[in-house]
Design a protein around this motif. Structure first.
Motif, PDB file in Angstrom:
ATOM      1  N   ASN A  63       0.890  -1.094   0.094  1.00 57.77           N
ATOM      2  CA  ASN A  63      -0.021   0.020   0.125  1.00 57.77           C
ATOM      3  C   ASN A  63       0.894   1.043   0.089  1.00 57.77           C
ATOM      4  O   ASN A  63       1.920   1.120  -0.017  1.00 57.77           O
ATOM      5  N   GLU A  64       0.414   2.553   0.047  1.00 56.28           N
ATOM      6  CA  GLU A  64       1.196   3.683  -0.207  1.00 56.28           C
ATOM      7  C   GLU A  64       2.171   4.004   0.974  1.00 56.28           C
ATOM      8  O   GLU A  64       2.904   4.639   0.976  1.00 56.28           O
ATOM      9  N   LYS A  65       1.997   3.483   2.386  1.00 59.06           N
ATOM     10  CA  LYS A  65       2.703   3.721   3.401  1.00 59.06           C
ATOM     11  C   LYS A  65       3.338   2.483   3.980  1.00 59.06           C
ATOM     12  O   LYS A  65       4.547   2.596   4.740  1.00 59.06           O
ATOM     13  N   ASP A  66       3.038   1.242   3.683  1.00 56.97           N
ATOM     14  CA  ASP A  66       3.733   0.363   4.253  1.00 56.97           C
ATOM     15  C   ASP A  66       4.318  -0.781   3.225  1.00 56.97           C
ATOM     16  O   ASP A  66       4.118  -0.841   2.061  1.00 56.97           O
ATOM     17  N   VAL A  67       5.454  -1.496   3.785  1.00 51.69           N
ATOM     18  CA  VAL A  67       6.290  -2.283   3.087  1.00 51.69           C
ATOM     19  C   VAL A  67       6.675  -3.597   3.723  1.00 51.69           C
ATOM     20  O   VAL A  67       6.941  -3.418   4.834  1.00 51.69           O
ATOM     21  N   ASN A  68       6.613  -4.781   3.108  1.00 49.07           N
ATOM     22  CA  ASN A  68       7.028  -5.906   3.617  1.00 49.07           C
ATOM     23  C   ASN A  68       8.611  -6.159   2.910  1.00 49.07           C
ATOM     24  O   ASN A  68       8.842  -6.126   1.792  1.00 49.07           O
ATOM     25  N   CYS A  69       9.337  -6.187   3.950  1.00 56.61           N
ATOM     26  CA  CYS A  69      10.746  -6.580   3.670  1.00 56.61           C
ATOM     27  C   CYS A  69      10.968  -8.159   3.520  1.00 56.61           C
ATOM     28  O   CYS A  69      10.698  -8.463   4.608  1.00 56.61           O
ATOM     29  N   MET A  70      11.339  -8.753   2.311  1.00 57.66           N
ATOM     30  CA  MET A  70      11.521 -10.197   2.239  1.00 57.66           C
ATOM     31  C   MET A  70      12.449 -10.685   1.681  1.00 57.66           C
ATOM     32  O   MET A  70      13.115 -10.126   0.837  1.00 57.66           O
ATOM     33  N   ILE A  71      13.011 -11.873   1.959  1.00 57.19           N
ATOM     34  CA  ILE A  71      13.937 -12.960   1.308  1.00 57.19           C
ATOM     35  C   ILE A  71      13.588 -14.117   1.202  1.00 57.19           C
ATOM     36  O   ILE A  71      13.071 -14.669   2.252  1.00 57.19           O
ATOM     37  N   ARG A  72      13.502 -14.883   0.181  1.00 61.24           N
ATOM     38  CA  ARG A  72      13.104 -16.156  -0.019  1.00 61.24           C
ATOM     39  C   ARG A  72      13.989 -17.158   0.739  1.00 61.24           C
ATOM     40  O   ARG A  72      15.352 -17.187   0.647  1.00 61.24           O
ATOM     41  N   LEU A  73      13.377 -18.120   1.415  1.00 61.04           N
ATOM     42  CA  LEU A  73      14.153 -19.261   1.977  1.00 61.04           C
ATOM     43  C   LEU A  73      14.531 -20.341   0.984  1.00 61.04           C
ATOM     44  O   LEU A  73      13.662 -20.373  -0.179  1.00 61.04           O
ATOM     45  N   LYS A  74      15.356 -21.084   1.259  1.00 60.66           N
ATOM     46  CA  LYS A  74      15.887 -22.369   0.260  1.00 60.66           C
ATOM     47  C   LYS A  74      14.424 -23.406   0.091  1.00 60.66           C
ATOM     48  O   LYS A  74      13.992 -23.536   1.232  1.00 60.66           O
TER      49      LYS A  74
END
Length: 135
Positions: free
Chosen positions: A124-135
């Motif tokens: 959305n305009e204010k929020d972010v998910n910071c993500m990294i894929r797992l094996k």
């Protein structure tokens, strides 16, 4: 910290930032100037070390129609399906460095996909998910 699962690959097209981290905002502005905003589309920041260890950052958007990237003359990549470890940041603009801190925390975890990306999902305009894929 949480886990998010993508049940299918996500093909995205992108604009490369000219530099990292200085060029991030300009890359997102360029991307958004090329496409009409859609609530149906996912928007991302995608980065990882490349070219001898230098971080390459891409402002990216989900391809909704086949051939959309080609029409825009943009390159594509695929965010692979699977499980991602994630940290959600509410109202990230109040503390932009919170994204950097979240990825430092995530990168310290075991079992990360060595070919994976650091993915910012601007859901959305204010929020972010910071993500990294797992094996």
């Amino acid at each position: 910290m949480e886990k998010i699962k993508f049940d299918k690959d996500i093909k995205v097209f992108y604009v490369n930032a000219k530099s990292f981290p200085e060029g991030i905002q300009e890359a997102h502005q360029k991307l958004h100037s090329l496409i009409t905003f859609s609530k149906d589309r996912k928007y991302f920041g995608v980065s990882r070390p490349e070219q001898g260890g230098e971080i390459v950052y891409r402002a990216a958007a989900e391809e909704l129609e086949s051939g959309e990237a080609e029409k825009l003359h943009l390159e594509t990549l695929v965010l692979k399906k699977g499980e991602y470890v994630s940290i959600t940041i509410k109202d990230f603009a109040k503390d932009i460095m919170s994204i950097d801190r979240a990825f430092k925390e995530l990168l310290a975890l075991p079992d990360l996909d060595p070919q994976g990306y650091c993915v910012e999902w601007y859901y959305n305009e204010k929020d972010v998910n910071c993500m990294i894929r797992l094996k």
